[in-house]
Design an enzyme around this catalytic site. Sequence first.
Site, PDB file in Angstrom:
ATOM      1  N   ASP A   1     -12.516   9.033  -2.681  1.00  0.00           N
ATOM      2  CA  ASP A   1     -13.820   9.705  -2.587  1.00  0.00           C
ATOM      3  C   ASP A   1     -13.889  10.861  -3.569  1.00  0.00           C
ATOM      4  O   ASP A   1     -14.918  11.529  -3.671  1.00  0.00           O
ATOM      5  CB  ASP A   1     -14.023  10.245  -1.167  1.00  0.00           C
ATOM      6  CG  ASP A   1     -13.046  11.370  -0.852  1.00  0.00           C
ATOM      7  OD1 ASP A   1     -11.827  11.154  -1.020  1.00  0.00           O
ATOM      8  OD2 ASP A   1     -13.489  12.466  -0.459  1.00  0.00           O
TER       9      ASP A   1
ATOM     10  N   ASP B   1      -3.608  11.712  -2.211  1.00  0.00           N
ATOM     11  CA  ASP B   1      -3.756  13.154  -2.384  1.00  0.00           C
ATOM     12  C   ASP B   1      -4.160  13.433  -3.835  1.00  0.00           C
ATOM     13  O   ASP B   1      -3.470  13.008  -4.761  1.00  0.00           O
ATOM     14  CB  ASP B   1      -2.424  13.844  -2.077  1.00  0.00           C
ATOM     15  CG  ASP B   1      -2.559  15.352  -1.950  1.00  0.00           C
ATOM     16  OD1 ASP B   1      -3.392  15.938  -2.672  1.00  0.00           O
ATOM     17  OD2 ASP B   1      -1.825  15.940  -1.136  1.00  0.00           O
TER      18      ASP B   1
ATOM     19  N   GLU C   1       0.866  -1.182   0.000  1.00  0.00           N
ATOM     20  CA  GLU C   1       0.000   0.000   0.000  1.00  0.00           C
ATOM     21  C   GLU C   1       0.900   1.228   0.000  1.00  0.00           C
ATOM     22  O   GLU C   1       1.756   1.380   0.873  1.00  0.00           O
ATOM     23  CB  GLU C   1      -0.920   0.021   1.221  1.00  0.00           C
ATOM     24  CG  GLU C   1      -1.856   1.226   1.230  1.00  0.00           C
ATOM     25  CD  GLU C   1      -2.715   1.317   2.486  1.00  0.00           C
ATOM     26  OE1 GLU C   1      -3.750   2.004   2.440  1.00  0.00           O
ATOM     27  OE2 GLU C   1      -2.349   0.709   3.515  1.00  0.00           O
TER      28      GLU C   1
ATOM     29  N   THR D   1     -10.376   2.052   5.134  1.00  0.00           N
ATOM     30  CA  THR D   1      -9.332   2.869   5.738  1.00  0.00           C
ATOM     31  C   THR D   1      -9.986   3.823   6.735  1.00  0.00           C
ATOM     32  O   THR D   1     -11.220   3.942   6.800  1.00  0.00           O
ATOM     33  CB  THR D   1      -8.592   3.700   4.678  1.00  0.00           C
ATOM     34  OG1 THR D   1      -9.444   4.768   4.236  1.00  0.00           O
ATOM     35  CG2 THR D   1      -8.189   2.838   3.487  1.00  0.00           C
ATOM     36  N   GLU D   2      -9.156   4.541   7.489  1.00  0.00           N
ATOM     37  CA  GLU D   2      -9.700   5.538   8.409  1.00  0.00           C
ATOM     38  C   GLU D   2     -10.482   6.608   7.665  1.00  0.00           C
ATOM     39  O   GLU D   2     -11.575   7.001   8.082  1.00  0.00           O
ATOM     40  CB  GLU D   2      -8.561   6.197   9.214  1.00  0.00           C
ATOM     41  CG  GLU D   2      -7.855   5.291  10.206  1.00  0.00           C
ATOM     42  CD  GLU D   2      -6.665   4.545   9.603  1.00  0.00           C
ATOM     43  OE1 GLU D   2      -5.910   3.943  10.375  1.00  0.00           O
ATOM     44  OE2 GLU D   2      -6.506   4.553   8.363  1.00  0.00           O
ATOM     45  N   TYR D   3      -9.925   7.084   6.545  1.00  0.00           N
ATOM     46  CA  TYR D   3     -10.616   8.100   5.743  1.00  0.00           C
ATOM     47  C   TYR D   3     -11.925   7.563   5.188  1.00  0.00           C
ATOM     48  O   TYR D   3     -12.946   8.253   5.167  1.00  0.00           O
ATOM     49  CB  TYR D   3      -9.725   8.558   4.582  1.00  0.00           C
ATOM     50  CG  TYR D   3      -8.669   9.552   4.967  1.00  0.00           C
ATOM     51  CD1 TYR D   3      -9.003  10.810   5.464  1.00  0.00           C
ATOM     52  CD2 TYR D   3      -7.326   9.248   4.820  1.00  0.00           C
ATOM     53  CE1 TYR D   3      -8.028  11.728   5.806  1.00  0.00           C
ATOM     54  CE2 TYR D   3      -6.334  10.157   5.157  1.00  0.00           C
ATOM     55  CZ  TYR D   3      -6.693  11.399   5.653  1.00  0.00           C
ATOM     56  OH  TYR D   3      -5.729  12.306   5.993  1.00  0.00           O
TER      57      TYR D   3
END
Length: 211
Positions: free
Chosen positions: A154, A118, A44, A191-193
């Site tokens: 996202d 990003d 990852e 994931t956390e996001y």
Amino acid sequence: MRQRHKPWADDFLKENEHIVIPNAIDNKGEWQSIFKNGHPIHIEVGTGKGQFLVGMARQHPEINFIGIEVSKSVIVSAAEKVLDSGVENLLLLNEDAADLREMFTENEIATIYLNFSDPWPKNRHEKRRLTYRTFLEQYKVVLDPKGKVIFKTDNRELFEYSLVSFNEFGMKLEEVNLDLHAIEDPLNVMTEYEEKFAAKGQVIYRSRASF
């Protein structure tokens, strides 16, 4: 988000070099030996605080995982999760993944995960996007011929850009999912996001591509 400085990070990483492996370039081509098995290796790029890879390592003990994270203050959080989980098929690298060919040899990797990278939305920053062609060039080298790039985001603009980039590079799109959570994939590890965005009702996109 600006990460809080952790003055104890250097000592922590030194004490846990069995998890956060130093000098990744010295281990190029030897990663299966470090894991002490012949299992396929998944990486990852931008592993953050490690929730995704810890979940994947639990779900897939037959796979070796490596998480790459440039921020020292962030990777110590990932290392703490690895320690708490007790998984033995997950290693971390506190490295800048500007060129994976420095850390991995040809065909050494089976899958590359790009999670919530990003988006670098300004045109002048296009070359920094992890799905820009110069990154795809290095992915093609380190990936097994049957290897895959799995991308989640996202950001619709980045997703559309990445699909075009994959296509122009000649990659085969095996999955294009415009609402990942709508299909309720039982094997999807968030994931956390992803958890944060999903809780707000934001759509999550996923693609799977091969060379």
